[in-house]
Design an enzyme around this catalytic site. Structure first.
Site: not given
Length: 298
Positions: A10, A94-95, A97-99, A103, A136
């Site tokens: 996301k 990405p680990v 990474g804010g994505m 979750s 999330d």
């Protein structure tokens, strides 16, 4: 029998962070947008275990500490069945990474285990359980584009026209979400900034409904961005480079450190990704599109 679930990353198109609550969380307005970077999670009957493969997976826990294992345990408890699930995660998100990669894996584990243990379990049940695991997780099950309130877990789908093309600049290293929120609180206190109660951006919602990429780029916001830049100042160079290369909009994704850039179309996105790679401002730059569906059994 095994079940494989594909689950998307996301990007937060708007992340409004309200005052710190008594329970240690913040009230959020969080406009989620699912994009075509996917993890695949395969669940097979057997002793509870988690294995992980993929690039840059350092720091991803295997075994019972992984959020996917906690998801399997929670669902098994809810259904009153043994938590017999061997979970294998193939990571492309990405680990740290804010994505929302962790979750996403938890959401995929919920859906995969449900297919093994109780096929046809309502999506709402899985989303309610997901909300107990993290803010999330429910969106990773839902997908598309949605606004989340509360801690971000109370979701309302948003009408979206067309397809939006993104470039994600991946940073070396990761950022801890709790650390970024703590830095947000510290910066607000240091500069005596009063945290306002967040509200959905009318301009952003209109841009999504109309499929207007230029207007959407202008409306992107993230209240955590100053904190992410404070903890990892090199991200400012990445953001500036993307803007210089013609991105319609640029922001840190969620708690970072991945930076998201909106392009006008697929060709522009490919050119932008190449320019960012050539500038040396990111470990990698990848093109993705959204919105895409949430966790899906393959």
């Amino acid at each position: 029998m095994s079940v494989t679930v594909r689950v998307p990353a996301k990007v937060n198109l708007q992340l409004g962070v309200g005052p710190l609550r008594d329970d240690g969380y913040h009230d959020l307005v969080n406009v989620f947008h699912a994009v075509s970077l996917f993890d695949e999670v395969t669940v097979t009957p057997g002793p509870l275990a988690v294995t992980v493969e993929g690039a840059s997976i350092e720091g991803v826990p295997a075994g019972p500490d992984n959020l996917a294992a906690r998801a399997a345990l929670l669902l098994a408890e809810h259904l009153g069945v043994p938590a017999e699930a061997s979970i294998h995660i193939r990571k492309e998100i990405p680990v740290a990474g804010g994505m929302a990669g962790g979750s996403a894996d938890a959401a995929a584990a919920l859906l995969g285990c449900a297919e093994l243990w109780n096929p046809g379990l309502p999506l709402k049940t899985l989303m309610d359980l997901g909300g107990q695991l993290g803010s999330d997780v429910p969106f990773a099950l839902l997908g598309g584009t949605a606004v989340g309130v509360g801690r971000g877990e109370v979701l309302t789908p948003l009408p979206t026209s067309g397809e939006f093309h993104w470039v994600f600049a991946l940073a070396d290293g990761g950022l801890s979400t709790p650390a970024v929120y703590a830095e947000c609180d510290r910066l607000r206190a240091a500069y005596e900034q009063h945290a306002e109660w967040p509200h959905e951006s009318p301009a952003l919602l209109a841009a999504l409904a109309e499929g207007d990429a230029k207007a959407l780029g202008a409306a992107l916001t993230n209240d955590l961005q100053p904190a992410a830049l404070s903890l990892m100042p090199a991200l400012q160079r990445t953001i500036s480079a993307g803007r210089d290369f013609g991105a319609l909009g640029a922001l840190v994704s969620g708690s970072g450190p991945t930076c998201a850039f909106l392009a006008s179309d697929a060709e522009h996105a490919a050119d932008l990704a190449a320019a960012l790679r050539g500038a040396g401002v990111a470990r990698a730059a990848v093109h993705a599109a959204g919105p895409v569906p949430g966790a899906t059994v393959l």
